[in-house]
Design a protein around this motif. Structure first.
Motif, PDB file in Angstrom:
ATOM      1  N   SER A 650       0.750  -1.327  -0.164  1.00 33.54           N
ATOM      2  CA  SER A 650      -0.123  -0.028  -0.030  1.00 33.54           C
ATOM      3  C   SER A 650       0.814   1.388   0.016  1.00 33.54           C
ATOM      4  N   PRO A 651       0.301   2.451  -0.272  1.00 34.50           N
ATOM      5  CA  PRO A 651       1.043   3.592  -0.451  1.00 34.50           C
ATOM      6  C   PRO A 651       1.426   3.868   1.216  1.00 34.50           C
ATOM      7  N   ARG A 652       1.030   3.397   2.203  1.00 35.19           N
ATOM      8  CA  ARG A 652       1.487   3.626   3.634  1.00 35.19           C
ATOM      9  C   ARG A 652       2.515   2.708   3.969  1.00 35.19           C
ATOM     10  N   HIS A 653       3.359   1.822   2.978  1.00 33.38           N
ATOM     11  CA  HIS A 653       4.102   0.720   3.388  1.00 33.38           C
ATOM     12  C   HIS A 653       5.447   1.297   4.151  1.00 33.38           C
ATOM     13  N   ARG A 654       5.455   2.643   4.177  1.00 34.99           N
ATOM     14  CA  ARG A 654       6.818   3.036   4.745  1.00 34.99           C
ATOM     15  C   ARG A 654       6.518   3.327   6.102  1.00 34.99           C
ATOM     16  N   GLY A 655       5.162   3.353   6.622  1.00 33.80           N
ATOM     17  CA  GLY A 655       4.734   3.739   7.876  1.00 33.80           C
ATOM     18  C   GLY A 655       4.899   2.352   8.641  1.00 33.80           C
ATOM     19  N   PRO A 656       4.322   2.450   9.964  1.00 32.62           N
ATOM     20  CA  PRO A 656       4.243   1.545  11.047  1.00 32.62           C
ATOM     21  C   PRO A 656       3.190   0.474  10.760  1.00 32.62           C
ATOM     22  N   PHE A 657       3.513  -0.718  10.979  1.00 37.48           N
ATOM     23  CA  PHE A 657       2.372  -1.678  10.860  1.00 37.48           C
ATOM     24  C   PHE A 657       1.989  -2.261  12.443  1.00 37.48           C
ATOM     25  N   LEU A 658       0.967  -1.880  12.885  1.00 42.61           N
ATOM     26  CA  LEU A 658       0.694  -2.297  14.258  1.00 42.61           C
ATOM     27  C   LEU A 658      -0.565  -3.543  14.511  1.00 42.61           C
ATOM     28  N   ALA A 659      -0.230  -4.515  15.003  1.00 42.93           N
ATOM     29  CA  ALA A 659      -1.338  -5.440  15.246  1.00 42.93           C
ATOM     30  C   ALA A 659      -1.849  -5.556  16.621  1.00 42.93           C
ATOM     31  N   VAL A 660      -2.964  -5.472  16.611  1.00 41.15           N
ATOM     32  CA  VAL A 660      -3.722  -5.401  17.988  1.00 41.15           C
ATOM     33  C   VAL A 660      -4.444  -6.451  18.124  1.00 41.15           C
ATOM     34  N   ASN A 661      -4.731  -7.258  19.288  1.00 33.80           N
ATOM     35  CA  ASN A 661      -5.489  -8.369  19.631  1.00 33.80           C
ATOM     36  C   ASN A 661      -6.518  -7.892  20.690  1.00 33.80           C
ATOM     37  N   CYS A 662      -7.533  -7.550  20.013  1.00 35.31           N
ATOM     38  CA  CYS A 662      -8.766  -7.139  20.613  1.00 35.31           C
ATOM     39  C   CYS A 662      -9.257  -7.890  21.678  1.00 35.31           C
ATOM     40  N   ALA A 663      -9.101  -9.473  21.369  1.00 37.08           N
ATOM     41  CA  ALA A 663      -9.538 -10.292  22.474  1.00 37.08           C
ATOM     42  C   ALA A 663      -8.729 -10.412  23.845  1.00 37.08           C
ATOM     43  N   GLY A 664      -7.534  -9.873  23.671  1.00 37.97           N
ATOM     44  CA  GLY A 664      -6.728  -9.798  24.943  1.00 37.97           C
ATOM     45  C   GLY A 664      -6.880  -8.634  25.800  1.00 37.97           C
ATOM     46  N   LEU A 665      -7.683  -7.583  25.134  1.00 36.13           N
ATOM     47  CA  LEU A 665      -7.892  -6.269  25.980  1.00 36.13           C
ATOM     48  C   LEU A 665      -9.179  -6.240  26.487  1.00 36.13           C
ATOM     49  N   PRO A 666      -9.144  -6.103  28.040  1.00 38.01           N
ATOM     50  CA  PRO A 666     -10.641  -6.099  28.770  1.00 38.01           C
ATOM     51  C   PRO A 666     -11.396  -4.958  28.289  1.00 38.01           C
ATOM     52  N   GLU A 667     -12.672  -5.047  28.224  1.00 35.46           N
ATOM     53  CA  GLU A 667     -13.569  -4.235  27.785  1.00 35.46           C
ATOM     54  C   GLU A 667     -13.401  -2.678  28.524  1.00 35.46           C
ATOM     55  N   SER A 668     -12.931  -3.077  29.818  1.00 36.88           N
ATOM     56  CA  SER A 668     -12.918  -1.774  30.560  1.00 36.88           C
ATOM     57  C   SER A 668     -11.759  -0.778  30.351  1.00 36.88           C
ATOM     58  N   ILE A 669     -10.693  -1.348  29.538  1.00 32.48           N
ATOM     59  CA  ILE A 669      -9.840  -0.352  29.208  1.00 32.48           C
ATOM     60  C   ILE A 669      -9.655  -0.364  27.715  1.00 32.48           C
ATOM     61  N   LEU A 670     -10.320  -1.104  26.755  1.00 31.29           N
ATOM     62  CA  LEU A 670     -10.283  -1.264  25.486  1.00 31.29           C
ATOM     63  C   LEU A 670     -10.164   0.414  24.800  1.00 31.29           C
ATOM     64  N   ALA A 671     -11.250   1.084  25.263  1.00 31.97           N
ATOM     65  CA  ALA A 671     -11.085   2.388  24.669  1.00 31.97           C
ATOM     66  C   ALA A 671      -9.883   3.318  24.948  1.00 31.97           C
ATOM     67  N   SER A 672      -9.415   3.205  26.003  1.00 30.49           N
ATOM     68  CA  SER A 672      -8.313   4.001  26.422  1.00 30.49           C
ATOM     69  C   SER A 672      -6.848   3.513  25.721  1.00 30.49           C
ATOM     70  N   GLN A 673      -6.861   2.061  25.423  1.00 29.78           N
ATOM     71  CA  GLN A 673      -5.837   1.386  24.964  1.00 29.78           C
ATOM     72  C   GLN A 673      -5.767   2.000  23.406  1.00 29.78           C
ATOM     73  N   LEU A 674      -6.973   2.051  22.721  1.00 27.48           N
ATOM     74  CA  LEU A 674      -7.093   2.180  21.343  1.00 27.48           C
ATOM     75  C   LEU A 674      -7.110   3.830  21.053  1.00 27.48           C
ATOM     76  N   PHE A 675      -7.444   4.723  21.979  1.00 31.84           N
ATOM     77  CA  PHE A 675      -7.407   5.981  21.628  1.00 31.84           C
ATOM     78  C   PHE A 675      -6.675   6.904  22.521  1.00 31.84           C
ATOM     79  N   GLY A 676      -6.163   6.164  23.618  1.00 33.59           N
ATOM     80  CA  GLY A 676      -5.278   6.882  24.467  1.00 33.59           C
ATOM     81  C   GLY A 676      -6.315   7.599  25.495  1.00 33.59           C
ATOM     82  N   HIS A 677      -5.451   8.207  26.400  1.00 38.17           N
ATOM     83  CA  HIS A 677      -6.145   9.028  27.572  1.00 38.17           C
ATOM     84  C   HIS A 677      -5.329   9.773  28.250  1.00 38.17           C
ATOM     85  N   ARG A 678      -5.666  10.960  28.674  1.00 37.43           N
ATOM     86  CA  ARG A 678      -5.070  11.990  29.540  1.00 37.43           C
ATOM     87  C   ARG A 678      -4.850  11.615  30.829  1.00 37.43           C
ATOM     88  N   ARG A 679      -3.974  12.255  31.565  1.00 37.30           N
ATOM     89  CA  ARG A 679      -3.912  12.113  32.995  1.00 37.30           C
ATOM     90  C   ARG A 679      -5.091  12.608  33.796  1.00 37.30           C
TER      91      ARG A 679
END
Length: 707
Positions: A650-679
């Motif tokens: 793809s045109p993004r091949h020089r960028g990073p490739f990141l694989a995330v196993n969603c089944a391994g992320l508890p629902e309670s922290i899924l949003a903060s892991q995907l989108f991050g959070h502030r202190r």
């Protein structure tokens, strides 16, 4: 009230009755407390109950306005007041609107630097009969009714401060005697608040339980795998809808029936002994282990499944949960892959090619048995590293190979090709031809993995050397030279200084379109029907000095439409340096095999079956755009390999490739892991955290196991 931004109340003003007797006041409080208890038992709203209590409190305490509230704590443990009843003392349109909008859901006061804040902080009664001079005051907003005196009483239940009441503007002020008189009243208020909390916690627990039950049912009903629960006797107690897809039974048809219905022989007869042995000894055949077995469908057929059985310990009994995954498609894919690998191996052996696989960052270099056998070694006799193979290479050949390889890694060459000498087990040098290609890169674009083939070209090199030696030493006549060249399986063309042909070997006639008849004396472009690009390569090569020339890859289309792939070496005539000798090698079959091998792989994917070819075509189509791609497939089917292949092309091949196993992320922290959070975004968020989407900016993020 002091320190409030306009103090609003759900209870109306009460007239003061300074002449009321103590007995009458006791009766008034008792009636209000009895009414509150009656309303509690009939499940009245807390606000309505406390409104009546506040009216009674203001009456017996001869006060102008006040409130009753519940003391709660924020996530940091700081107390704040949630009002259940408060006098409406709005004094203008703005404060009246504020009261109407906020009072129904309960006002909250968090400013602790006030008279009522002092009650919450200290847990003690606050009596202030001169608020303007009291250092604990918080001040009043403009227009607020005057505050002449104030009494704040903490409300306790079970040794914990659960609330407080505050009243103001009693003629003559407040004293400890009034506080003591109101003690039964505040005790009952504490019990009510505690009871309301217990009921609220119970209702919230029920709501959470129901939400969890609905969520669990949705998960089970939507699961692709069949999920069955059974008691220790093997009687089925529940089954999700997927049992019908995999086994042909509806869930209702299985309830109450023995799980042995789904077992073929001999497991059907042995099931009871399996369970008995497990319950008595803990020795498991399937429970807690997982294995691939066959299950009996309703129509009598057998289906291969991946079976996982787990034990569930309930307070009064045990249950077993079985998860059945249909692996028929996976089995078929494994068979197809094995057949594809066998065909590829057959093609490689037929072409006498060895294969290699290089992990560039780690330096691990894996070679096929055929590749090591070319040099007379056993597979374990050569160190499986790039350094182990470089140690066998001729030192004069290594610099050119490394330069060629670097150009390929930088994208300047489509393939890395090289002819080098390797020392065999006997100590002799053998010529080999290497062809390699980089198939994957790290997220930051660095080389990750390369694969390729190796062929033994010692015989060809010897033939070339024999030709050159023959040209140098043969002096016994032109006829002897022609006979020698015609015996060699290499097309040979000698050119005069003006580009006319002086000799064309008989082997050239095996290449359709090359005619020796009348070729002598003609310009070589008229006799050798190469395409314009190939002719230009030959002309440029003839202009170069011999040490700078490289082997040329040429293409020729015969009159019948057949395409030939030829390789050409341009050499100087050792007797007359201004003359040129062209050596032509027919590598058509090798190019066909190379094309087939290239079509049989796409980055980390290998295979040449029709389904794999179609997969490669789809990857090529979707990788050209900037959009979201859904990849479906069973666990272990290679979805991440397909995602990496799409990213790499793809045109993004020089960028990073990141694989995330969603089944391994508890629902309670899924949003903060995907989108991050502030202190401070939630309890425990002690610092800023970058989300996976931000980390993958400019590249590709692969969300695995989202179903």
């Amino acid at each position: 009230m002091p320190g409030t931004a306009g103090c609003m109340e759900a209870a109306g003003r009460n007239p003061m009755d300074s002449g009321e007797e103590p007995m009458s006041k006791n009766r008034r409080l008792l009636e209000a407390m009895t009414e509150a208890q009656t309303q509690w038992f009939t499940h009245q709203d807390p606000a309505g109950i406390f409104v009546g209590l506040l009216q009674a409190l203001l009456s017996v305490a001869e006060s102008e306005f006040g409130f009753i509230g519940e003391v709660l704590r924020d996530p940091e443990g700081n107390p704040y007041l949630k009002i259940h009843a408060i006098t409406n003392i709005a004094w203008n349109e703005e404060t009246r609107r504020f009261y109407e909008e906020n009072a129904p859901r309960g006002l909250e006061f968090r400013n602790l630097k006030t008279l009522f804040g002092a009650v919450m902080v200290t847990g003690e009664t606050v009596i202030s009969n001169d608020p303007p001079q009291d250092p604990r005051r918080g001040g009043l907003p403009e227009g607020h009714p005057p505050l002449n005196s104030f009494l704040g009483i903490p409300i306790y239940a079970g040794g914990e401060m659960v609330g407080m009441s505050g009243i103001a503007n009693r003629p003559g002020g407040y004293d400890d005697e009034l506080v003591e008189f109101l003690h039964p009243f505040t005790t009952m208020c504490g019990n009510l608040i505690h009871a309301f909390r217990t009921r609220r916690d119970r209702d919230q627990a029920r709501a959470r339980f129901e939400e969890e039950r609905v969520r669990l049912k949705a998960i089970l009903d939507g699961a692709v795998d069949a999920i069955i629960t059974m008691d220790t006797g093997g009687k089925i107690e529940s089954a999700n809808p997927s049992v019908e897809t995999i086994l042909g039974y509806t869930p209702e048809e299985l309830l109450g029936r023995s799980v042995t219905l789904l077992m073929p022989e001999p497991h059907r007869d042995l099931h009871e002994s399996y369970v008995t042995r497990y319950l008595e000894t803990g020795q498991a055949a399937v429970i807690g282990i997982g294995r691939e077995v066959e299950a009996a469908r309703k129509d009598g057929s057998l289906v291969p499944i991946d079976l996982t059985v787990t034990e569930v310990a309930l307070p009064d009994r045990k249950l077993f949960t079985g998860i059945l995954r249909d692996i028929a498609r996976r089995r078929a894919a494994e068979r197809a892959l094995k057949e594809s690998e066998e065909r590829l191996d057959l093609a490689l052996r037929a072409a006498d090619l060895g294969t290699w696989d290089w992990d560039v960052p780690k330096g691990r270099f894996l070679s096929s048995p055929r590749m090591t056998a070319m040099l007379g070694y056993e597979p374990d006799e050569i160190e499986p590293t790039i350094g182990g193979w470089e140690a066998l290479a001729h030192p004069d050949d290594l610099p050119g190979v490394r330069d060629n390889l670097q150009e390929h890694f930088q994208g300047d060459r489509p393939l890395c090709t090289a002819e080098i000498r390797l020392r065999d087990k006997s100590g002799k040098w053998r010529w080999v031809h290497l062809i390699g290609q980089l198939v994957s890169r790290t997220p930051d674009g660095k080389p990750l993995r390369a694969v390729g083939v190796q062929s033994d070209i010692s015989a060809r090199k010897k033939a070339e050397a024999d030709i050159l030696e023959a040209l140098e030493v043969v002096g016994k006549g032109h006829e002897d030279l022609l006979s020698l060249l015609n015996l060699l399986r290499i097309g040979t063309v000698t050119l005069e200084e003006n580009g006319t042909i002086s000799f064309l070997s008989e082997f050239c006639e095996r290449i359709e379109g090359l005619d020796r008849t009348g070729a002598t004396g003609k310009i070589w472009e008229e006799v050798l029907p190469f395409d314009p690009a190939s002719q230009e390569k030959i002309r440029e090569s003839m202009k170069q000095k011999e040490p700078d020339r490289q082997r040329l890859s040429l293409y020729l289309e015969s009159p019948s439409g057949r395409n030939y792939a030829l390789e050409c070496d341009v050499r100087d005539d050792p007797r007359e340096p201004d003359r040129r000798i062209l050596f032509l090698y027919d590598v058509t079959e090798t190019e066909i095999l190379r094309t087939r091998l290239a079509k049989g792989q796409s980055h980390l994917l290998v295979g040449s079956s029709p389904p794999m070819i179609r997969l490669y075509e789809r990857i090529e189509r979707v990788s050209g755009g900037d959009w979201t791609v859904m990849i479906e497939g069973e666990t272990g089917a290679g979805k991440e390999l397909v995602a990496r292949a799409i990213h790499a092309t793809s045109p993004r091949h020089r960028g990073p490739f990141l694989a995330v196993n969603c089944a391994g992320l508890p629902e309670s922290i899924l949003a903060s892991q995907l989108f991050g959070h502030r202190r401070g975004a939630f309890t425990g968020a002690s610092s800023d955290q970058e989300g996976y989407f931000e980390a993958a900016a400019g590249g590709t993020i692969f969300l695995d196991e989202i179903g």
